[in-house]
Write a protein that holds these residues in place. Sequence first.
Motif, PDB file in Angstrom:
ATOM      1  N   LYS A  29      -7.937   1.066   4.723  1.00  0.00           N
ATOM      2  CA  LYS A  29      -6.253   1.712   3.781  1.00  0.00           C
ATOM      3  C   LYS A  29      -7.143   1.969   2.771  1.00  0.00           C
ATOM      4  O   LYS A  29      -6.534   2.635   1.802  1.00  0.00           O
ATOM      5  CB  LYS A  29      -5.077   0.830   4.269  1.00  0.00           C
ATOM      6  N   LEU A  30      -7.262   0.726   2.155  1.00  0.00           N
ATOM      7  CA  LEU A  30      -8.350   0.644   0.707  1.00  0.00           C
ATOM      8  C   LEU A  30      -8.933   1.237   0.575  1.00  0.00           C
ATOM      9  O   LEU A  30      -9.283   1.924  -0.250  1.00  0.00           O
ATOM     10  CB  LEU A  30      -8.207  -0.859   0.473  1.00  0.00           C
ATOM     11  N   ILE A  60     -12.680  -6.815  -3.310  1.00  0.00           N
ATOM     12  CA  ILE A  60     -13.589  -6.931  -3.300  1.00  0.00           C
ATOM     13  C   ILE A  60     -14.756  -7.295  -2.636  1.00  0.00           C
ATOM     14  O   ILE A  60     -15.854  -7.288  -2.272  1.00  0.00           O
ATOM     15  CB  ILE A  60     -13.957  -7.939  -4.462  1.00  0.00           C
ATOM     16  N   ALA A  74      -2.212  10.911  -5.845  1.00  0.00           N
ATOM     17  CA  ALA A  74      -3.884  11.249  -5.886  1.00  0.00           C
ATOM     18  C   ALA A  74      -4.029  12.393  -6.883  1.00  0.00           C
ATOM     19  O   ALA A  74      -4.607  12.128  -7.397  1.00  0.00           O
ATOM     20  CB  ALA A  74      -4.536  11.945  -5.004  1.00  0.00           C
ATOM     21  N   TRP A 114     -12.007   6.567  -7.780  1.00  0.00           N
ATOM     22  CA  TRP A 114     -11.546   5.285  -7.977  1.00  0.00           C
ATOM     23  C   TRP A 114     -12.847   4.129  -8.016  1.00  0.00           C
ATOM     24  O   TRP A 114     -12.860   2.746  -8.400  1.00  0.00           O
ATOM     25  CB  TRP A 114      -9.945   4.550  -7.735  1.00  0.00           C
ATOM     26  N   GLU A 125      -9.536   9.023  -2.618  1.00  0.00           N
ATOM     27  CA  GLU A 125      -8.444   9.625  -2.944  1.00  0.00           C
ATOM     28  C   GLU A 125      -8.356  10.172  -3.918  1.00  0.00           C
ATOM     29  O   GLU A 125      -7.524  10.804  -4.892  1.00  0.00           O
ATOM     30  CB  GLU A 125      -7.195   9.980  -2.069  1.00  0.00           C
ATOM     31  N   LEU A 144      -6.511  -3.126   7.199  1.00  0.00           N
ATOM     32  CA  LEU A 144      -6.627  -2.829   5.242  1.00  0.00           C
ATOM     33  C   LEU A 144      -7.504  -2.474   5.091  1.00  0.00           C
ATOM     34  O   LEU A 144      -7.055  -1.944   4.123  1.00  0.00           O
ATOM     35  CB  LEU A 144      -6.027  -4.917   4.775  1.00  0.00           C
ATOM     36  N   ILE A 162       0.492  -1.299   0.132  1.00  0.00           N
ATOM     37  CA  ILE A 162      -0.013   0.260  -0.139  1.00  0.00           C
ATOM     38  C   ILE A 162       0.898   1.069  -0.231  1.00  0.00           C
ATOM     39  O   ILE A 162       0.229   2.251  -0.866  1.00  0.00           O
ATOM     40  CB  ILE A 162      -1.376   0.198   1.374  1.00  0.00           C
ATOM     41  N   PHE A 171      -7.813   5.104   0.117  1.00  0.00           N
ATOM     42  CA  PHE A 171      -6.702   4.528  -0.937  1.00  0.00           C
ATOM     43  C   PHE A 171      -7.847   5.214  -2.497  1.00  0.00           C
ATOM     44  O   PHE A 171      -7.508   6.106  -3.523  1.00  0.00           O
ATOM     45  CB  PHE A 171      -6.484   4.208  -1.553  1.00  0.00           C
ATOM     46  N   LEU A 199      -4.613  -7.244  -1.196  1.00  0.00           N
ATOM     47  CA  LEU A 199      -5.414  -6.003  -1.730  1.00  0.00           C
ATOM     48  C   LEU A 199      -6.578  -6.144  -1.929  1.00  0.00           C
ATOM     49  O   LEU A 199      -7.413  -5.380  -1.422  1.00  0.00           O
ATOM     50  CB  LEU A 199      -4.184  -5.566  -1.560  1.00  0.00           C
ATOM     51  N   TYR A 200      -6.437  -6.515  -3.629  1.00  0.00           N
ATOM     52  CA  TYR A 200      -7.767  -6.876  -4.350  1.00  0.00           C
ATOM     53  C   TYR A 200      -8.702  -7.960  -4.048  1.00  0.00           C
ATOM     54  O   TYR A 200      -9.693  -7.295  -3.586  1.00  0.00           O
ATOM     55  CB  TYR A 200      -7.562  -7.377  -6.140  1.00  0.00           C
TER      56      TYR A 200
END
Lengths: 110, 110, 110, 110
Positions: D5-6, D72, C97, D15, D12, D2, C88, D9, D67-68
Amino acid sequence: MLRDKLRAFADERDWNQFHTPKNLAMALMVETAELLEHFQWLTPDQSSDLTEKSKAAVKEELADVLLYLVRIADKLGVDLLDAALLKIEKNALKYPADIVRGSAKKYNEY
Amino acid sequence: MLRDKLRAFADERDWNQFHTPKNLAMALMVETAELLEHFQWLTPDQSSDLTEKSKAAVKEELADVLLYLVRIADKLGVDLLDAALLKIEKNALKYPADIVRGSAKKYNEY
Amino acid sequence: MLRDKLRAFADERDWNQFHTPKNLAMALMVETAELLEHFQWLTPDQSSDLTEKSKAAVKEELADVLLYLVRIADKLGVDLLDAALLKIEKNALKYPADIVRGSAKKYNEY
Amino acid sequence: MLRDKLRAFADERDWNQFHTPKNLAMALMVETAELLEHFQWLTPDQSSDLTEKSKAAVKEELADVLLYLVRIADKLGVDLLDAALLKIEKNALKYPADIVRGSAKKYNEY
């Protein structure tokens, strides 16, 4: 010809609405994984010497992969055979026999 | 013929030692994922209307998939075209046009 | 802890002989494809609004992916959480960003 | 954590528009294939004894997969740890140790 048979198959079922290249790439992936599944717990040697039952199942998975591959190429307007022949020529330049002989390293590691 | 060109390609490089069906199934999977990657963030519509640059890259990935598919079929002694034609016949029985028309459900959901 | 439960599970079944990182990576792939299969014919919107039946099946596939991921990380001696936190941080530097906002382009296309 | 945080991410970077479950499943697949690629030409033994360079790269791929996967699961409202614990219990019933010991056959082959 496979391409035309698959066109007719989709037309008759009104499946073109589902056959975007994005979806077909996913379907191709799913079939490829079904092929892979047959080999996941086999030793390399076992994978070269399948039982008749396993080989028949693998043959069907190979067919599924080819059918989706032909279908996505058709939807994208790509001539698969032409693409493959060009790629072999490109690979011959990328992996000169006298340099890569007996090695599985990737070209950018030489 | 693709099969023979790929045989010669592997022979010249002493790559048959790496080309077990297990390893080739993995390589086929990796190439299929590289194809998939081009579509992962696209809308379905965008996937049907690639840029020229993207389409050229996709064409190469399609070629890579076909080359490994032909190679693994050869190593397993499977006639790809024959397998594909048999599978189309089988699919026609599994998905009768008048029953599945316009639906993406799997056959076992009818 | 998942890692320890999976170790015991494999020990009790004498499955360590099959659990090489190579084979586990294949099994992880097969499970990921089973997840993907649920989404292949859905529109993006449909994929965000699964039926209860589909969601229950997807939950199991997500579990399968996590279980094989934890298992392969254990076999390789990798601390997954540590690896994820480091990644990360790395991604934050790779995708600032203010530069990538609203874009799905890959970093090397900027 | 996690998940949080994601979320930050993606927020920001605006996405979320790309992060449908369908697209995230594709991204998860692509990362899993990048992991698989490291093992495709290795023998089973070699896959258990990676070079330091290869192991560092593999660690990053494992992180990408996690992470993915976390992302999901978050988008689908699935508690990953809970799902994994339930699946271990289910697998224990499906694969009784005294029946499957030392065998890689699938449960439906017993």
